[in-house]
Write an enzyme that holds these catalytic residues in place. Structure first.
Site, PDB file in Angstrom:
ATOM      1  N   TYR A 162       0.827  -1.212   0.000  1.00  0.00           N
ATOM      2  CA  TYR A 162       0.000   0.000   0.000  1.00  0.00           C
ATOM      3  C   TYR A 162       0.864   1.265   0.000  1.00  0.00           C
ATOM      4  CZ  TYR A 162      -3.875   3.127   0.963  1.00  0.00           C
ATOM      5  OH  TYR A 162      -4.816   4.111   0.862  1.00  0.00           O
ATOM      6  N   PHE A 173      -6.680  20.794 -24.073  1.00  0.00           N
ATOM      7  CA  PHE A 173      -7.335  19.522 -24.378  1.00  0.00           C
ATOM      8  C   PHE A 173      -8.679  19.518 -23.645  1.00  0.00           C
ATOM      9  CE2 PHE A 173      -7.986  15.000 -23.157  1.00  0.00           C
ATOM     10  CZ  PHE A 173      -8.115  14.486 -24.438  1.00  0.00           C
ATOM     11  N   ASP A 174      -9.661  18.727 -24.099  1.00  0.00           N
ATOM     12  CA  ASP A 174     -11.011  18.897 -23.536  1.00  0.00           C
ATOM     13  C   ASP A 174     -11.129  18.609 -22.038  1.00  0.00           C
ATOM     14  OD1 ASP A 174     -10.789  16.219 -24.173  1.00  0.00           O
ATOM     15  OD2 ASP A 174     -12.479  16.173 -25.569  1.00  0.00           O
ATOM     16  N   ASP A 221       1.250  20.485 -20.046  1.00  0.00           N
ATOM     17  CA  ASP A 221       0.396  19.317 -20.250  1.00  0.00           C
ATOM     18  C   ASP A 221       1.206  18.392 -21.155  1.00  0.00           C
ATOM     19  OD1 ASP A 221      -1.440  17.413 -20.927  1.00  0.00           O
ATOM     20  OD2 ASP A 221      -3.012  18.801 -21.540  1.00  0.00           O
ATOM     21  N   ALA A 262       1.331  15.111 -22.201  1.00  0.00           N
ATOM     22  CA  ALA A 262       0.941  13.798 -22.725  1.00  0.00           C
ATOM     23  C   ALA A 262       1.891  13.289 -23.811  1.00  0.00           C
ATOM     24  CB  ALA A 262      -0.490  13.842 -23.253  1.00  0.00           C
ATOM     25  N   LYS A 316      -0.212   7.850 -23.348  1.00  0.00           N
ATOM     26  CA  LYS A 316       0.314   8.175 -24.672  1.00  0.00           C
ATOM     27  C   LYS A 316       1.797   7.794 -24.732  1.00  0.00           C
ATOM     28  CE  LYS A 316      -3.595  10.734 -24.516  1.00  0.00           C
ATOM     29  NZ  LYS A 316      -4.152  11.634 -23.517  1.00  0.00           N
ATOM     30  N   HIS A 322     -21.059  14.203 -27.966  1.00  0.00           N
ATOM     31  CA  HIS A 322     -20.511  13.364 -29.046  1.00  0.00           C
ATOM     32  C   HIS A 322     -20.313  11.905 -28.638  1.00  0.00           C
ATOM     33  CE1 HIS A 322     -17.044  15.126 -26.979  1.00  0.00           C
ATOM     34  NE2 HIS A 322     -16.334  14.091 -27.371  1.00  0.00           N
TER      35      HIS A 322
HETATM   36  C1  LIG Z   1      -5.149  12.410 -23.143  1.00  0.00           C
HETATM   37  C2  LIG Z   1      -4.844  13.803 -22.755  1.00  0.00           C
HETATM   38  C3  LIG Z   1      -5.197  14.306 -21.495  1.00  0.00           C
HETATM   39  C4  LIG Z   1      -6.022  13.526 -20.490  1.00  0.00           C
HETATM   40  O1  LIG Z   1      -5.442  12.330 -20.154  1.00  0.00           O
HETATM   41  P1  LIG Z   1      -6.292  10.996 -19.798  1.00  0.00           P
HETATM   42  O2  LIG Z   1      -5.225  10.019 -19.488  1.00  0.00           O
HETATM   43  O3  LIG Z   1      -7.108  10.665 -21.004  1.00  0.00           O
HETATM   44  O4  LIG Z   1      -7.133  11.338 -18.619  1.00  0.00           O
HETATM   45  C5  LIG Z   1      -4.827  15.607 -21.201  1.00  0.00           C
HETATM   46  N1  LIG Z   1      -4.164  16.372 -22.073  1.00  0.00           N
HETATM   47  C6  LIG Z   1      -3.814  15.919 -23.294  1.00  0.00           C
HETATM   48  C7  LIG Z   1      -3.074  16.809 -24.231  1.00  0.00           C
HETATM   49  C8  LIG Z   1      -4.146  14.637 -23.679  1.00  0.00           C
HETATM   50  O5  LIG Z   1      -3.820  14.203 -24.908  1.00  0.00           O
END
Ligand SMILES: *Cc1c(COP(=O)(O)O)cnc(C)c1O
Length: 465
Positions: free
Chosen positions: A75, A127-128, A218, A220, A261, A455
């Protein structure tokens, strides 16, 4: 049809296979109709080539699978956490690295500490989910992407960049204290996986520093971004990928990252804090414990941490990145030969095909991207995502359909999953649809939609005129 385009051969061989099957055209026509023409309702097993997303759909390596077995499921203080932490500190150069279960969890943990009600957050493009977490923290999200990003046919090297003049104008207008955070998305996902230059990150960091504004990355697709920087930014051509990553991250205060990613895993995320003495460390730990789990597992199993620790290094390997970006460049070159228009030059994780250019007769509110997506599925069982007016939705005040800047269909390529032959199937299918495109008179209409994030769930049908 000539396939003159160079393909960078896979720097791996295949050890395990997963069978995928091809339905007949009649079956596919039935399946997509049963799915209300919304690809989110398709069963994955009814899809032949799944290009819906590159997130969490990666193929792990033999090294990652064997690391899984080493997972320490304690843990607190698990051995697996220390491997994860060491990899993160080594690659990003930050004092504090904490696991969370995916990217949006990192946003939830950190953004509520940076933003408060009535404030603003400015990004090259949000990103959304990132935008959603800014709004959940009570702030408003503003995009300041370089104008080049808005023309799919302008071949500029860094179409993901922040428009620094736009950022400075916003600071002058709103006041630095009203801006809780500047966020750099690398690569810029919403603009088509377009890279951000090191020089641009440095300039944005300079502006932030001058005004005392927090800078978050951010992250990713940090590795793909570093590869583009090496290829396209002359000052960086002799640096290693890791040196470029270190340099990019040195300019920021924090990063939030989806490991699904570029860390080449199926689940995971990271929060990074550059300065270990920042009070954000204690506060983000507290948030992690309430939302995700104790700070040494963050909602993941020990085995997931092992897979990330290995995947972070595999993801920054230059040979891998040259093959990875090479797949996008191959698809793009095939589309160039056949005059299929896409966001050019091609980005890091997919090809964003311009559906408005293929179906100029179909207006934005009949969703050309959804028409193209439906036809590609019927043609060859390919699933992709519309990124256009359909995804954008309605104006929350008037309820009227908004018009998107672009009508893209995104073909996102999972890492190490599909071969060149699969990409050739995609190209053939795209050409076949392109040939038939002028015959389409009308697009699609929504027959049912939920109030938010429609969507994922809406129902559609073809307009029969
Ligand atoms: C995928 C993504 C996120 C969110 O990550 P999740 O692992 O899907 O929660 C945030 N910012 C960018 C640019 C992304 O491509």
């Amino acid at each position: 049809m000539g396939r003159e385009s160079k393909y960078v051969a896979e720097p791996f061989r295949i050890k395990m296979v997963e069978t995928i099957s091809v339905l007949s055209r009649e079956e596919r026509e039935r399946k997509i109709a049963e799915a209300h023409f919304n690809p989110f309702y398709l069963r994955a097993e009814d899809v032949y080539i799944d290009l819906m997303t590159d997130s969490g759909t990666n193929a792990m390596s033999a090294a990652q699978w064997s690391a899984l077995i080493q997972g320490d499921e304690a843990y607190a203080g698990a051995r697996s956490f220390f491997k994860f932490e060491a990899a993160g500190k080594d690659i990003f150069g930050y004092d504090f690295i904490m696991p969370v279960h995916q990217g949006r969890a990192a946003e939830k943990v950190l953004f509520s500490l940076l933003l408060s009600k009535g404030q603003y957050a400015v990004s090259n493009m949000f990103f959304d989910t990132t935008r959603a977490h800014v709004e959940l923290a009570g702030a408003r999200a503003i995009d300041c992407v370089t104008p080049e990003a808005k023309d799919p046919q302008i071949r500029a090297p860094f179409k993901g960049n922040m428009d620094v003049a736009c950022l400075e104008a916003l600071i002058a207008k709103l006041g630095a204290r009203q801006i809780g955070m500047v966020n750099m998305t690398i690569t810029n996902n919403s603009a088509g996986g377009q890279p951000v230059s090191l020089d641009n990150i440095r300039s944005v960091a300079g502006v932030c520093k001058k005004h005392g504004i927090h800078l978050n990355i951010d992250a990713a697709r940090f590795a793909e971004n570093a590869y583009f920087v090496k290829q396209r930014e002359p000052a960086c051509q002799d640096m290693t990928i890791k040196q470029i990553i270190r340099e990019m991250f040195s300019f920021a205060d924090t990063f939030t990252m989806s490991a699904k990613k570029d860390a080449i895993v199926n689940i995971g995320g990271i929060v990074g804090i550059n300065d270990g003495s920042s009070d954000l460390v204690i506060k983000s730990k507290a948030n992690c414990i309430s939302y995700e789990g104790f700070t040494t597992y963050g909602g993941l199993a020990g085995r997931d941490l092992e897979a990330i620790a290995v995947g972070l290094y595999e993801g920054i390997d230059e040979e891998f990145l040259s093959y990875r970006i090479g797949q996008m460049e191959y698809l793009a070159a095939c589309f160039d030969e056949e005059e299929v228009v896409y966001q050019a030059p091609v980005g890091g994780h997919g090809v964003f095909v311009d559906a408005a250019a293929m179906f100029p007769q179909i207006p934005y509110d009949e969703f050309p991207g959804m028409v193209l997506g439906t036809e590609l599925y019927k043609e060859a069982g390919i699933r992709a995502t519309e990124i256009g007016s359909y995804m954008l939705g309605n104006d929350p005040d008037t309820g009227k359909q908004l018009k998107s800047e672009f009508e893209f269909l995104r073909l996102a390529i999972p890492r190490r999953v599909y071969t060149r032959s699969h990409l050739d199937v995609v190209v053939e299918a795209m050409l076949s649809v392109k040939k038939r495109a002028p015959q389409f008179k009308r697009g699609m209409r929504i027959t049912w939609e939920p109030p938010i994030l429609r969507h994922f769930q809406a129902h559609l049908s073809a307009i029969e005129k």
